[in-house]
Design a protein around this motif. Structure first.
Motif, PDB file in Angstrom:
ATOM      1  N   MET A   1      18.489 -27.740   7.765  1.00  0.00           N
ATOM      2  CA  MET A   1      18.055 -29.053   8.248  1.00  0.00           C
ATOM      3  C   MET A   1      17.369 -29.861   7.153  1.00  0.00           C
ATOM      4  O   MET A   1      17.292 -31.092   7.235  1.00  0.00           O
ATOM      5  CB  MET A   1      17.123 -28.888   9.450  1.00  0.00           C
ATOM      6  N   ALA A   2      16.851 -29.167   6.114  1.00  0.00           N
ATOM      7  CA  ALA A   2      16.190 -29.870   5.015  1.00  0.00           C
ATOM      8  C   ALA A   2      17.155 -30.244   3.910  1.00  0.00           C
ATOM      9  O   ALA A   2      16.841 -31.071   3.053  1.00  0.00           O
ATOM     10  CB  ALA A   2      15.066 -29.005   4.436  1.00  0.00           C
ATOM     11  N   GLY A   3      18.368 -29.650   3.916  1.00  0.00           N
ATOM     12  CA  GLY A   3      19.283 -29.884   2.820  1.00  0.00           C
ATOM     13  C   GLY A   3      18.853 -29.122   1.577  1.00  0.00           C
ATOM     14  O   GLY A   3      17.921 -28.318   1.596  1.00  0.00           O
ATOM     15  N   GLU A   4      19.534 -29.386   0.478  1.00  0.00           N
ATOM     16  CA  GLU A   4      19.274 -28.686  -0.780  1.00  0.00           C
ATOM     17  C   GLU A   4      18.915 -29.695  -1.864  1.00  0.00           C
ATOM     18  O   GLU A   4      19.599 -30.707  -2.055  1.00  0.00           O
ATOM     19  CB  GLU A   4      20.503 -27.892  -1.218  1.00  0.00           C
ATOM     20  N   THR A   5      17.832 -29.415  -2.590  1.00  0.00           N
ATOM     21  CA  THR A   5      17.450 -30.232  -3.732  1.00  0.00           C
ATOM     22  C   THR A   5      17.994 -29.561  -4.983  1.00  0.00           C
ATOM     23  O   THR A   5      17.457 -28.547  -5.433  1.00  0.00           O
ATOM     24  CB  THR A   5      15.929 -30.404  -3.829  1.00  0.00           C
ATOM     25  N   TYR A   6      19.055 -30.101  -5.546  1.00  0.00           N
ATOM     26  CA  TYR A   6      19.656 -29.546  -6.752  1.00  0.00           C
ATOM     27  C   TYR A   6      18.766 -29.833  -7.953  1.00  0.00           C
ATOM     28  O   TYR A   6      18.605 -29.003  -8.846  1.00  0.00           O
ATOM     29  CB  TYR A   6      21.042 -30.155  -6.942  1.00  0.00           C
ATOM     30  N   SER A   7      18.194 -30.999  -7.982  1.00  0.00           N
ATOM     31  CA  SER A   7      17.217 -31.416  -8.989  1.00  0.00           C
ATOM     32  C   SER A   7      16.526 -32.640  -8.431  1.00  0.00           C
ATOM     33  O   SER A   7      16.857 -33.103  -7.340  1.00  0.00           O
ATOM     34  CB  SER A   7      17.899 -31.739 -10.325  1.00  0.00           C
ATOM     35  N   ARG A   8      15.594 -33.178  -9.179  1.00  0.00           N
ATOM     36  CA  ARG A   8      14.977 -34.414  -8.712  1.00  0.00           C
ATOM     37  C   ARG A   8      15.987 -35.561  -8.656  1.00  0.00           C
ATOM     38  O   ARG A   8      15.719 -36.590  -8.042  1.00  0.00           O
ATOM     39  CB  ARG A   8      13.799 -34.799  -9.619  1.00  0.00           C
ATOM     40  N   TRP A   9      17.135 -35.371  -9.277  1.00  0.00           N
ATOM     41  CA  TRP A   9      18.126 -36.437  -9.326  1.00  0.00           C
ATOM     42  C   TRP A   9      19.206 -36.292  -8.266  1.00  0.00           C
ATOM     43  O   TRP A   9      19.895 -37.271  -7.956  1.00  0.00           O
ATOM     44  CB  TRP A   9      18.765 -36.485 -10.721  1.00  0.00           C
ATOM     45  N   ILE A  10      19.392 -35.107  -7.711  1.00  0.00           N
ATOM     46  CA  ILE A  10      20.478 -34.888  -6.753  1.00  0.00           C
ATOM     47  C   ILE A  10      19.971 -34.078  -5.561  1.00  0.00           C
ATOM     48  O   ILE A  10      19.391 -32.992  -5.727  1.00  0.00           O
ATOM     49  CB  ILE A  10      21.665 -34.154  -7.398  1.00  0.00           C
ATOM     50  N   TRP A  11      20.196 -34.622  -4.370  1.00  0.00           N
ATOM     51  CA  TRP A  11      19.919 -33.920  -3.111  1.00  0.00           C
ATOM     52  C   TRP A  11      21.210 -33.932  -2.295  1.00  0.00           C
ATOM     53  O   TRP A  11      22.005 -34.884  -2.373  1.00  0.00           O
ATOM     54  CB  TRP A  11      18.810 -34.635  -2.334  1.00  0.00           C
ATOM     55  N   CYS A  12      21.438 -32.874  -1.515  1.00  0.00           N
ATOM     56  CA  CYS A  12      22.667 -32.825  -0.732  1.00  0.00           C
ATOM     57  C   CYS A  12      22.434 -32.103   0.592  1.00  0.00           C
ATOM     58  O   CYS A  12      21.451 -31.369   0.759  1.00  0.00           O
ATOM     59  CB  CYS A  12      23.782 -32.124  -1.517  1.00  0.00           C
TER      60      CYS A  12
END
Length: 479
Positions: free
Chosen positions: A133-144
């Motif tokens: 439900m929170a999704g994934e933070t790949y980096s501060r530049w990409i969330w998915c």
């Protein structure tokens, strides 16, 4: 194939109408009795589990203070396990401990957007946490995130009881990409599939209505858009909503992406570096048939936008940016990275056994250790050459050379030729050696390793967009 945005609809009439439903009336009163109604729900991506009514959109608002938003975001990131980090062992260096230009080809912040998200988005979506439900933070530049949102169609009888008829839902891939040279983010959405799930009822009247719903649902319409929560004084999202029938959504190629841009208004900020925090969410609703629609929104996601002028790489300025902010940021050094082994060991010792470090003053509190949680022991950046940085270096040198007030408890032996005096916390932090509130540690390390560690720290500041004084980060030492 990418959907041409010029063909996207402005927000449909339902988008304006459904916002008028007041939040303080009961669901039955709000939706109407003795008529068909529809509400938006969120569903687990894998279909296992119960649907949950989506939150309803509220009025546009001014942003909370940076301090309040920063604390809330870090607390939320901790509860979700969301973090952003730079593994310095993978960053190429030249022979002088400086970041090599090869890093430009693979790990610099995005500086423009295309009609589809960057390649890292696939890596992000492939991670298991992307289905949370929170999704994934790949980096501060990409969330998915991989998720489902849909519309539950129901009949409210004369007694005010809602009988669900069925659910139409979309499986979505959502990616939000920041920008290292502009105050904005782009949110991409890819519709993977559409499903129809009719209910079952022994009540003859409801059973008939379910059959009628099955016959008409593919022709009913749903819309989607990404929008900023704050008023247009502070941020603006465009274009408007995209609306199609469920049949049209289902027939579109799965490789096409829709996208919306959210821009931050620099002139609305009076904070240092023109910082503004914004929240955005997806908004979904519907139209068609005789249904009264209640829209819904996904969870708010926080972005931070700034106009800091002290970021550059190989002479290229990065003077404006927006990042995904719902993360606990941290820097990683690895003892197995021979370029920084001695520095990494020093930091681990200072974090885990501060009382047995130099200067030898007994009990010490040395901040900055990454534990996977947000706490008040983070480090905050200062600029190289600033008064605080110079004071930290001077205090460190006194401890390393046993100058007053460290004649008896400073480093027992000054660094030899080919060695530097390393300090932790870093000299480019407010918590460095001259801080009146925190303790510090010094140790002699090979000069080449100290230079490499410093180069990697500077890269981390750039890569994770660490602002001065107001952007806490932590340090993680791995084997």
């Amino acid at each position: 194939m990418v959907v041409p945005l010029i063909a996207c609809l402005t927000a449909p009439a339902a988008l304006a109408e459904d916002a008028s439903a007041g939040p303080h009336r009961s669901s039955a009163e709000r939706l109407g009795m003795g008529k068909p109604v529809a509400r938006v729900v969120e569903l687990p991506y894998d279909g296992a589990g119960q649907a949950k009514d989506a939150a309803q959109p509220g009025p546009k608002q001014a942003p909370a203070s940076p301090e309040t938003t920063r604390r809330r975001s870090l607390e939320a990131a901790q509860s979700r396990g969301s973090h952003s980090y730079v593994d310095t062992s993978k960053v190429p260096l030249d022979g002088h401990g400086r970041v090599d230009k090869r890093a430009l080809r693979s790990d610099t912040p995005p500086t423009g957007w295309g009609s589809q998200p960057p390649a890292e988005a696939k890596e992000c979506l492939d991670r298991p946490a992307a289905e949370s439900m929170a999704g994934e933070t790949y980096s501060r530049w990409i969330w998915c995130q991989k998720h489902q949102m849909g519309v539950v169609y129901a009949w409210v009888d004369g007694d005010g009881r809602a009988h669900d008829l069925g659910t139409a839902a979309m499986k979505l891939h959502t990616v939000t990409v920041g920008n290292g040279q502009a105050r904005g983010v782009r949110t991409y959405i890819q519709v993977q599939s559409v499903t129809y799930d009719p209910e079952f009822s022994l009540d003859p009247e409801i059973a008939v209505r379910i059959m009628q719903w099955e016959q008409e649902v593919s022709k009913l319409k749903s819309y989607i858009l990404a929008e900023c929560v704050q008023t247009s004084t502070y941020c603006q999202s465009s274009p408007g909503a995209v609306e199609h029938s469920w049949k049209e959504w289902d027939s579109r190629p799965t490789q096409e992406w829709l996208f919306w841009d959210t821009h931050s208004r620099e002139e609305a900020s009076s904070a240092d570096d023109k910082v503004l925090f914004h929240q955005w969410h997806l908004r979904i609703g519907g139209s068609g048939g005789a249904y009264t629609y209640r829209p819904g929104v996904s969870a708010d996601r926080t972005i931070r936008c700034d106009s800091a002028t002290y970021f550059s790489l190989f002479g290229v300025p990065y003077n404006k940016a927006c990042i995904n902010y719902d993360v606990v940021p941290h820097l990683q050094y690895k003892i197995s990275d021979s370029r920084v082994t001695s520095v990494a060991r020093h930091i681990r010792h200072a974090q885990n056994d501060p009382g047995n470090t130099y200067p030898a003053i007994g009990y010490k509190v040395i901040p900055g250790k990454y534990t996977g949680k947000w706490d008040n022991l983070g480090l905050t950046r200062v600029l190289g050459g600033s008064a605080t940085h110079q004071n930290n270096v001077a205090e460190k040198d006194r401890a390393c050379k046993r100058l007053p007030p460290y004649e008896t408890n400073g480093l027992p032996e000054a660094p030899k030729p080919g060695e530097d005096c390393d300090e932790y916390p870093f000299a480019t932090t407010e918590q460095g050696a001259a801080s009146p509130y925190w303790d510090f540690s010094v140790r002699a390390v090979p000069s080449s390793e100290n230079q490499s560690a410093g180069g990697l720290l500077g890269w981390y500041y750039f890569r994770d967009r660490i602002l001065t004084a107001q952007d806490p980060f932590w340090v993680d030492i791995q084997d």
